[in-house]
Design a protein around this motif. Structure first.
Motif, PDB file in Angstrom:
ATOM      1  N   ALA A  85       0.748  -1.035  -0.133  1.00  0.00           N
ATOM      2  CA  ALA A  85       0.088  -0.140  -0.260  1.00  0.00           C
ATOM      3  C   ALA A  85       1.291   1.310  -0.022  1.00  0.00           C
ATOM      4  O   ALA A  85       1.266   1.891   1.385  1.00  0.00           O
ATOM      5  CB  ALA A  85      -1.298  -0.212   1.079  1.00  0.00           C
ATOM      6  N   GLY A  86       1.149   1.843  -1.113  1.00  0.00           N
ATOM      7  CA  GLY A  86       2.665   2.908  -1.339  1.00  0.00           C
ATOM      8  C   GLY A  86       3.203   2.603  -0.412  1.00  0.00           C
ATOM      9  O   GLY A  86       4.365   3.341  -0.266  1.00  0.00           O
ATOM     10  N   GLY A  87       4.194   0.826  -0.685  1.00  0.00           N
ATOM     11  CA  GLY A  87       5.398   0.892   0.771  1.00  0.00           C
ATOM     12  C   GLY A  87       5.394   0.497   1.410  1.00  0.00           C
ATOM     13  O   GLY A  87       5.826  -0.248   2.263  1.00  0.00           O
ATOM     14  N   ARG A  88       3.864   0.307   2.408  1.00  0.00           N
ATOM     15  CA  ARG A  88       3.695   0.142   3.345  1.00  0.00           C
ATOM     16  C   ARG A  88       2.668  -0.862   3.289  1.00  0.00           C
ATOM     17  O   ARG A  88       2.833  -1.801   2.581  1.00  0.00           O
ATOM     18  CB  ARG A  88       2.358   1.560   3.613  1.00  0.00           C
ATOM     19  N   TYR A  89       2.833  -2.079   4.717  1.00  0.00           N
ATOM     20  CA  TYR A  89       2.286  -3.694   4.447  1.00  0.00           C
ATOM     21  C   TYR A  89       0.399  -3.171   4.775  1.00  0.00           C
ATOM     22  O   TYR A  89       0.376  -2.767   6.386  1.00  0.00           O
ATOM     23  CB  TYR A  89       2.907  -4.004   6.275  1.00  0.00           C
TER      24      TYR A  89
END
Length: 414
Positions: free
Chosen positions: A295-299
């Motif tokens: 999610a945009g580099g997040r988990y």
């Protein structure tokens, strides 16, 4: 190394804008051994409680149905007083070797019950979360080569890595280490490290890795996490991998089990789902298994285990737990007539639900036609399964605090 963010090979930016990032550690247990799957704890052995996302998809276990009892078995304690022995192997002379995940201590156990420490210089072990000393395997020609493979989390190198060793004749030490694969992502909290090793009869190694709780990793072919790797015994990519990398398959969450189906070329893998849909998968080289928590580099793990909307070619699971998860660990095929109607079935050690689930696979390996449970609730969390000559299984428990055992499980006589 594990803090690097990777580009996405496939984009769904518009969808990501609307998605709230969910970082719930539903794959963690409160027992001190956080890779228990689901909400942790010891379950009743039932499968599903209704409302399971994906429970109506092909390969899903129907919700609300308890597993039937499997064949009667006999259980012998081979060793006790251990703390989370992650894997276990048996050499041709009958010496059993296991290692504790957190301490990195390796033990050789002989038929007399004598237990000795196997010295191995792992450097500084990273032992947080689900990381530490994990998978072990012996080379197919171990009787002459004495070659041993391990996967461990290195605090020195800040990665997970697979190493080849030479075992001393008396198992006093593992010597002459050679790193075969390094740079497998290691999460800050040690989450989702994998790391199972399967040695094929042709001498090559299959390695199951976790996604290191890192959003972009599973779908990024430049990362080794969230993958199944395939290498030669010298650490080079095998001839069926993607490009010039060791990556065989991708889009995995946390691969905990690998096994070769007897009398076939089918490799089968088991992996943890988030709060639903643990999976057993037929391993098809070059394939995407559809896990994408980016999610945009997040988990964000509030996504399908197999996302066929964004990845239409993703391989569907042969079996899914549905809801709740069972938390699979090691797997092995039963390969002896003593198992009766279950001879040839896949045995899956379950952590959260404290049982071994037996699964009869279709001839193609793409579906499960029957299931049953053994050892349900008898020994706590079960971690690994290793077949022995004669049809018995070596099984490790994963309860922590010096209470763990290596068990020998065999079909009951008569």
């Amino acid at each position: 190394m594990h803090r690097t963010e990777f580009p996405r090979p496939l984009s769904r930016l518009a969808a990501l804008v609307a998605v709230a990032v969910v970082v719930t550690l539903t794959g963690c247990s409160t027992t001190g051994d956080p890779d228990g799957g689901g909400s942790g704890g010891v379950g009743s052995g039932g499968v599903g409680s209704g409302g399971a996302p994906g429970a109506d998809r092909p390969g899903s276990q129907p919700p609300g149905r308890a597993l039937p009892a499997g064949p009667a078995v006999e259980v012998e304690t081979v060793a006790d007083g251990l703390t989370i022995p992650w894997d276990v192997v048996r050499d041709p002379e009958g010496v059993i070797v296991t290692g504790e995940r957190g301490s990195g201590t390796l033990y050789a156990i002989r038929g007399s019950g004598e237990r000795t420490v196997v010295d191995a210089d792992l450097g500084e072990l990273y032992d947080r979360g689900e990381s530490g000393l994990m998978g072990m395997a012996l080379a197919r020609d171990f009787a002459t080569s004495r070659e041993v493979y391990t996967c461990h989390s290195s605090a020195d190198a800040d990665d997970n890595r697979v190493t080849s060793w030479t075992a001393a004749e008396d198992w006093s030490a593992l010597e002459s280490p050679r790193v075969l694969v390094d740079g497998i992502l290691l999460a800050d909290r040690g989450l989702h490290s994998g790391c199972r090793i399967l040695v094929h009869p042709d001498g090559t190694l299959y390695i199951g890795t976790g996604d290191a709780f890192t959003g972009p990793a599973p779908q990024n072919l430049d990362a080794l996490s969230g993958k199944i790797l395939h290498i030669t015994r010298d650490g080079e990519p095998a001839d069926d991998t993607i490009g010039d990398s060791p990556v065989l398959t991708y889009g995995h969450r946390n691969v905990q089990g690998l096994a070769l189906r007897p009398d076939s070329d089918q490799i089968v893998a088991a992996e943890h789902g988030p709060d639903v849909d643990d999976e057993v998968n037929l391993v098809i080289p070059g394939s995407n298994y559809g896990w994408d928590p980016n999610a945009g580099g997040r988990y964000d793990q509030d996504v399908p285990m197999t996302d066929t909307r964004d990845f239409p070619d993703a391989v569907e699971a042969s079996w899914r737990s549905g809801d709740p998860t069972l938390a699979p660990g090691g797997i092995a095929f039963l390969d002896d007539p003593a198992w009766g109607e279950w001879d040839g079935a896949l045995a899956v050690a379950m952590l959260k639900t404290s049982q071994i689930v037996l699964m009869t696979l279709s001839e193609e390996g793409t579906s499960v036609t029957a299931t049953a449970a053994i050892l349900r609730g008898e020994h706590g969390r079960l971690r690994s399964i290793t077949p022995e000559p004669g049809g018995s299984l070596l099984v490790t428990t994963s309860n922590g605090g010096g209470t763990d055992k290596v068990l020998r499980v065999r079909p009951a006589a008569g």
